[in-house]
Design an enzyme around this catalytic site. Structure first.
Site, PDB file in Angstrom:
ATOM      1  N   CYS A   1      -9.482  -2.529 -10.539  1.00 32.80           N
ATOM      2  CA  CYS A   1      -8.908  -1.365  -9.864  1.00 32.80           C
ATOM      3  C   CYS A   1      -7.562  -1.673  -9.223  1.00 32.80           C
ATOM      4  O   CYS A   1      -7.011  -0.837  -8.523  1.00 32.80           O
ATOM      5  CB  CYS A   1      -9.885  -0.792  -8.837  1.00 32.80           C
TER       6      CYS A   1
ATOM      7  N   ASP B   1      -4.684  -7.782  -4.372  1.00 29.08           N
ATOM      8  CA  ASP B   1      -4.930  -8.836  -3.389  1.00 29.08           C
ATOM      9  C   ASP B   1      -5.281 -10.155  -4.066  1.00 29.08           C
ATOM     10  O   ASP B   1      -4.883 -11.217  -3.588  1.00 29.08           O
ATOM     11  CB  ASP B   1      -6.041  -8.415  -2.420  1.00 29.08           C
TER      12      ASP B   1
ATOM     13  N   GLU C   1     -11.374  -9.879  -4.522  1.00 26.54           N
ATOM     14  CA  GLU C   1      -9.952  -9.897  -4.161  1.00 26.54           C
ATOM     15  C   GLU C   1      -9.543 -11.256  -3.623  1.00 26.54           C
ATOM     16  O   GLU C   1      -8.373 -11.503  -3.346  1.00 26.54           O
ATOM     17  CB  GLU C   1      -9.667  -8.850  -3.080  1.00 26.54           C
TER      18      GLU C   1
ATOM     19  N   HIS D   1       0.815  -1.213   0.000  1.00 28.69           N
ATOM     20  CA  HIS D   1       0.000   0.000   0.000  1.00 28.69           C
ATOM     21  C   HIS D   1       0.851   1.266   0.000  1.00 28.69           C
ATOM     22  O   HIS D   1       0.503   2.252  -0.623  1.00 28.69           O
ATOM     23  CB  HIS D   1      -0.980  -0.027   1.172  1.00 28.69           C
TER      24      HIS D   1
HETATM   25  C1  PEP Z   1      -6.438  -4.463  -4.717  1.00 29.09           C
HETATM   26  O1  PEP Z   1      -6.243  -5.268  -3.810  1.00 29.09           O
HETATM   27  O2  PEP Z   1      -6.195  -4.698  -5.931  1.00 29.09           O
HETATM   28  C2  PEP Z   1      -6.928  -3.111  -4.420  1.00 29.09           C
HETATM   29  C3  PEP Z   1      -7.225  -2.243  -5.355  1.00 29.09           C
HETATM   30  O3  PEP Z   1      -7.026  -2.777  -3.109  1.00 29.09           O
HETATM   31  P1  PEP Z   1      -5.764  -2.351  -2.227  1.00 29.09           P
HETATM   32  O4  PEP Z   1      -4.558  -2.267  -3.136  1.00 29.09           O
HETATM   33  O5  PEP Z   1      -6.093  -1.045  -1.604  1.00 29.09           O
HETATM   34  O6  PEP Z   1      -5.654  -3.487  -1.261  1.00 29.09           O
HETATM   35 MG    MG Z   2      -7.061  -4.878  -1.844  1.00 26.74          MG
END
Ligand code: PEP
Ligand code: MG
Length: 652
Positions: free
Chosen positions: A559, A512, A488, A246
């Site tokens: 995303c 994820d 995810e 993150h």
């Molecule tokens: C993901 O897991 O792809 C996602 C967009 O969420 P994050 O990266 O915030 O865990």
């Molecule tokens: Mg995620």
């Protein structure tokens, strides 16, 4: 209420600032607000050494390309905080001087925080500024300052005085039974540590961070962005970590070049020495010579010109040569990121990560702050849509004060929607804020890391309660606000049909999904070579989700960071994905790729990819498509693509 009065009584002798005390006696229902008032700060304590003694030039280190862009600047090491409990310190002979030093440390801490508040507020928005504001409140607390004054009179040693005051605070807070209030004690102690650092700095001044610094850290944890004076940071290099942690994502959103997993950087980099960071290739050079500097200054200019050129074309549609539109929206986490999203031509916000506010506050944000923030985001982006994701804390986004346990396996533990469902008061506050925002423009609500249908039902039931209440109160809100889930977790993709019946849309979180499908920690550089969203197994799960969404006639987007991987774009479009949500700076790059593709060709590529034997084979399929589409000679993105094709294994 009983309990809160007890807390107030316990704290009264040590805390006298009306605002701080008031925090302890307000009603339990407004508990979330308290979090914003007592926040903590950095434990930074840089080396006193500020210039290099290296004779060797162009020392090269290789890491993982994490956030594109080139930076040239002085190294600023952010080492582990000094152990202030054991540091050596001898008091001056005169008590007057000793007291002066301590008061000077207090004043310096305060002005440093004030400067940081102003700079961070203007660059990153009010969410960050608010953190510093509450720190100042603590420093202004009369009880805190009086206690320090008394302690120095009796101990005649500034450091001992400070320690004894902090110990008494710590003990007082430790006696509080309620976990929430007990943990707030840590925040006051953190402020104390910052003063101690200043006190030690009074005696041996340390180099402050220069504007344009290249920060060298052990890992890019998400919390780093709330701790650092980010307006001074030109780039980040981390010894450990991968490109989808993150912290890495936040660096990309903020358009700060970053290299992670740069083994040896902590041993090599010296405070203040000159450094080049190339976030596109993962290369780092220490003590570069004039020739290398000139080369990278040119590359930096070329990159900036390419971005300017593409931004000027932002009005062009993102559609394939044969006319299939692909929506390109942006992933953001702060109000100020919206500037980037506009600048690069995003068609909406496909993922608003609400954690940054919580990370900045080190706890659940207050109702009012959330009301304001989401409303401002929705108003700004309207009539384009905004997808607001509920808090996704835990895993590598750990913060105190939200009842997060210490876990052996935090990525498999109480993270994301699981944590939120255990903190209903905070969850309700967030649902209220999102629903209120929906009155000001098209808003969608996204639930992260759903792994069972009960979680979706429970979250929807809570939202229903909030809706019913809004109806009774005659509040304005969008009665048709879509509620979607993130895919995810592999089991959710496999059972996507079940979820498609009860969700209004899917957003596939490939960061994820890749981690959980391949059993590879997304933040661990030792296994980064195994972490690849283009693995046929991950693609099969995306395919299952896309098909289930089509059967249920609901939209599906991607995303995860994979959406900005140039090799993944043809495959994802070929799988039938109609929306990619990416880091703002990647929007124009993705658009150029999409405009050069033909749906028929990429659908065939995707079909082959699904039955390929390895991720490497998929890279080859995608690389030859980019080559065949003439993209490697593109004047603005060709250099980047050549690099991506060459170093394909470094991409997710
Ligand atoms: C993901 O897991 O792809 C996602 C967009 O969420 P994050 O990266 O915030 O865990
Ligand atoms: Mg995620």
């Amino acid at each position: 209420m009983e309990l809160i009065h007890t807390c107030a009584q316990l704290l009264a002798p040590v805390v006298t600032n009306a605002q701080l005390l008031a925090l302890m006696s307000i009603s339990e229902t407004r508990r979330e607000e308290i979090t914003s008032a007592l926040t903590s700060t950095t434990g930074r304590f840089p080396d006193a050494e500020s210039s290099s003694s290296r004779s060797e030039q162009n020392v090269e280190l290789r890491g993982i390309a994490t956030s594109r862009g080139i930076a040239i600047g002085p190294v600023y090491r952010l080492d582990d905080p000094v152990d202030l409990d054991h540091v050596e310190y001898s008091a001056r002979e005169s008590l007057v001087e000793e007291r002066e030093d301590l008061m000077k440390a207090l004043a310096e801490t305060r002005s440093e925080i004030e400067e940081a508040r102003e700079a961070s507020g203007s660059r990153f928005g009010p969410e960050f500024a608010a953190v510093f504001h509450t720190q100042i409140q603590i420093l202004e607390d009369k009880g805190f300052v009086d206690n320090i004054e008394q302690a120095i009179a009796s101990k005649k040693n500034a450091l001992l005085a400070l320690r004894s005051v902090l110990d008494s605070y710590r003990e007082t807070f430790e006696r509080i039974e309620d976990e929430y209030f007990r943990e707030r004690g840590v925040d006051i102690v953190d402020i104390g540590h910052r003063i101690m650092e200043k006190l030690l700095g009074v005696r041996s001044p340390v180099a402050p961070m220069q504007p344009g610094s290249v920060v060298v850290v052990d890992q890019v944890l998400a919390g780093l962005f709330a701790r650092l004076e980010m307006d001074q940071v030109a780039a980040i290099i981390a010894e450990h970590g991968g490109s989808t942690s993150h912290g890495a994502i936040f660096a990309r959103t903020l358009e700060i070049p970053a290299v992670t997993g740069a083994t040896g950087i902590l041993a090599e980099a010296q405070q203040g020495e000159s450094c080049i960071v190339d976030g596109a290739t993962g290369r780092v050079y220490l003590q570069p010579d004039e020739a290398l500097l000139a080369y990278y200054r040119d590359a930096q200019r070329e990159y900036e010109v390419a971005i300017e050129h593409l931004d000027a074309l932002r009005g062009r549609p993102a559609e394939t040569r044969d006319g299939k539109p692909v929506t390109l929206s942006a992933n953001v986490g702060l109000l100020n990121d919206l500037r980037q999203a506009d600048q690069h031509g995003a068609e909406g916000i496909g993922l608003f990560r609400t954690e940054l506010l919580a990370l900045a506050h080190r706890g659940f944000p207050s109702q009012e702050e959330q009301d304001q923030l989401y409303r401002r985001v929705v108003e700004h982006v309207s009539p384009r849509p905004v997808t607001i994701r509920t808090l996704d804390l835990g895993g590598d986004k750990g913060i105190p004060n939200v009842g997060m346990p210490d876990e052996e396996n935090p990525q498999l533990g109480l993270r994301s929607i699981r944590l939120t469902l255990e903190n209903r008061r905070a969850f309700r506050a967030q649902l209220r804020a999102i629903l209120k925002a929906s009155a000001f423009g098209p808003t969608k609500l996204l639930l992260p890391m759903i792994s069972s249908i009960e979680e979706l039902r429970e979250a929807k039931a809570l939202l229903e309660d909030v809706r019913a209440r809004f109806e009774r109160e005659g509040k304005d809100f969008d009665r048709t606000m879509p509620v979607g889930i993130m895919i995810e977790v592999p089991s959710t993709a496999i059972s996507a049909d079940v979820f498609a019946r009860e969700a209004d849309f899917f957003s596939i979180g490939t960061n994820d999904l890749t981690q959980y499908t391949l059993a590879v920690d997304r933040g661990n550089e030792r296994v980064a070579h195994l972490y690849d969203g283009l693995h046929p197994a991950v693609l099969s799960l995306i395919d299952l989700s896309v098909k289930a969404a089509a059967r249920a006639n609901i939209p599906v987007s991607i995303c995860g960071e994979m959406a900005s991987n140039p090799l993944a774009i043809p495959i994802l479009v070929g799988l039938g994905i109609g929306e990619l949500s990416l880091v703002p700076a990647a929007v124009p790059f993705a658009k150029e790729i999409i405009r050069a593709l033909d749906v028929r060709d990429v659908a065939e590529d995707a079909r082959k990819a699904l039955t390929a034997s390895s991720a490497r084979d998929v890279h080859e399929i995608a690389a030859s498509r980019l080559l065949g589409a003439g993209l490697l000679d593109h004047p603005d993105i060709g250099a980047w693509l050549r690099n991506a094709v060459e170093e394909a294994s470094g991409f997710s």
